[in-house]
Design a protein around this motif. Structure first.
Motif, short mmCIF file in Angstrom:
data_model
loop_
_atom_site.label_atom_id
_atom_site.label_comp_id
_atom_site.label_asym_id
_atom_site.label_seq_id
_atom_site.Cartn_x
_atom_site.Cartn_y
_atom_site.Cartn_z
N UNK A 70 0.83 -1.21 0.00
CA UNK A 70 0.00 0.00 0.00
C UNK A 70 0.86 1.26 0.00
N UNK A 71 1.95 1.22 0.75
CA UNK A 71 2.84 2.39 0.82
C UNK A 71 3.52 2.62 -0.53
N UNK A 72 3.74 1.57 -1.28
CA UNK A 72 4.33 1.72 -2.62
C UNK A 72 3.36 2.33 -3.62
N UNK A 73 2.09 2.44 -3.24
CA UNK A 73 1.12 3.10 -4.11
C UNK A 73 0.14 2.17 -4.80
N UNK A 74 0.17 0.88 -4.47
CA UNK A 74 -0.76 -0.04 -5.09
C UNK A 74 -2.16 0.14 -4.51
N UNK A 75 -3.15 -0.08 -5.33
CA UNK A 75 -4.53 -0.04 -4.87
C UNK A 75 -4.86 -1.34 -4.15
N UNK A 76 -5.94 -1.34 -3.38
CA UNK A 76 -6.31 -2.54 -2.63
C UNK A 76 -6.57 -3.73 -3.55
N UNK B 77 0.01 6.61 7.16
CA UNK B 77 0.78 5.36 7.10
C UNK B 77 2.05 5.56 6.28
N UNK B 78 1.94 6.25 5.15
CA UNK B 78 3.12 6.53 4.32
C UNK B 78 4.13 7.37 5.08
N UNK B 79 3.65 8.39 5.79
CA UNK B 79 4.55 9.25 6.55
C UNK B 79 5.27 8.45 7.63
#
Length: 97
Positions: free
Chosen positions: A18-24, A57-59
Motif C-alpha cells: 500500500x505504501x508503494x502506491x498499489x490499490x487494494x 501510514x506513508x509518513x
C-alpha cells in the motif's frame, strides 16, 4: 516501537504494498487474497499503528530509521497536513451562446 514486530507478516506485506502506491485490488491480486481481506488487514494496520489514513501510514513508514524504529514521540497529530485530502468544489462558469 518496531513496525515489523507490531504487525503480522501478512499485514506487513499488505502495508508495504500500500505504501508503494498499489490499490487494494492490486494488492489482493498480487497476494492472491480477496479485496475484503485486504480491507480487514488495512483496518488492523491502522488500529495497531494508530493512523487514520494511507497518508499517515506513508509518513510513518518513511520516518522509520535504519533499525526499524518509529519516532519516539509518534502521535497521529505529528503527520504533516499535506496528506489530508480535501475536495474543493469546482467553480464552473455558465456558458451562454
Amino acid at each position: 516501537m518496531k513496525i515489523q514486530t507490531v504487525l503480522s507478516n501478512r499485514e506487513f506485506e499488505v502495508a508495504s504494498l500500500l505504501v508503494r502506491g498499489l490499490l487494494k485490488k492490486q494488492v489482493a491480486d498480487k497476494l492472491k487474497i480477496s479485496v475484503n481481506t485486504v480491507r480487514n488487514h488495512t483496518t488492523s494496520i491502522y488500529e495497531k499503528l494508530t493512523v487514520t489514513s494511507i497518508g499517515e501510514l506513508c509518513w510513518l513508514w518513511r520516518s522509520v530509521d535504519n533499525h526499524g524504529n518509529t519516532p519516539k514521540l509518534f502521535t497521529p497529530m505529528m503527520a504533516p497536513k499535506r496528506f489530508e485530502r480535501k475536495r474543493r468544489a469546482r467553480q464552473y462558469e455558465p456558458i451562454f451562446r
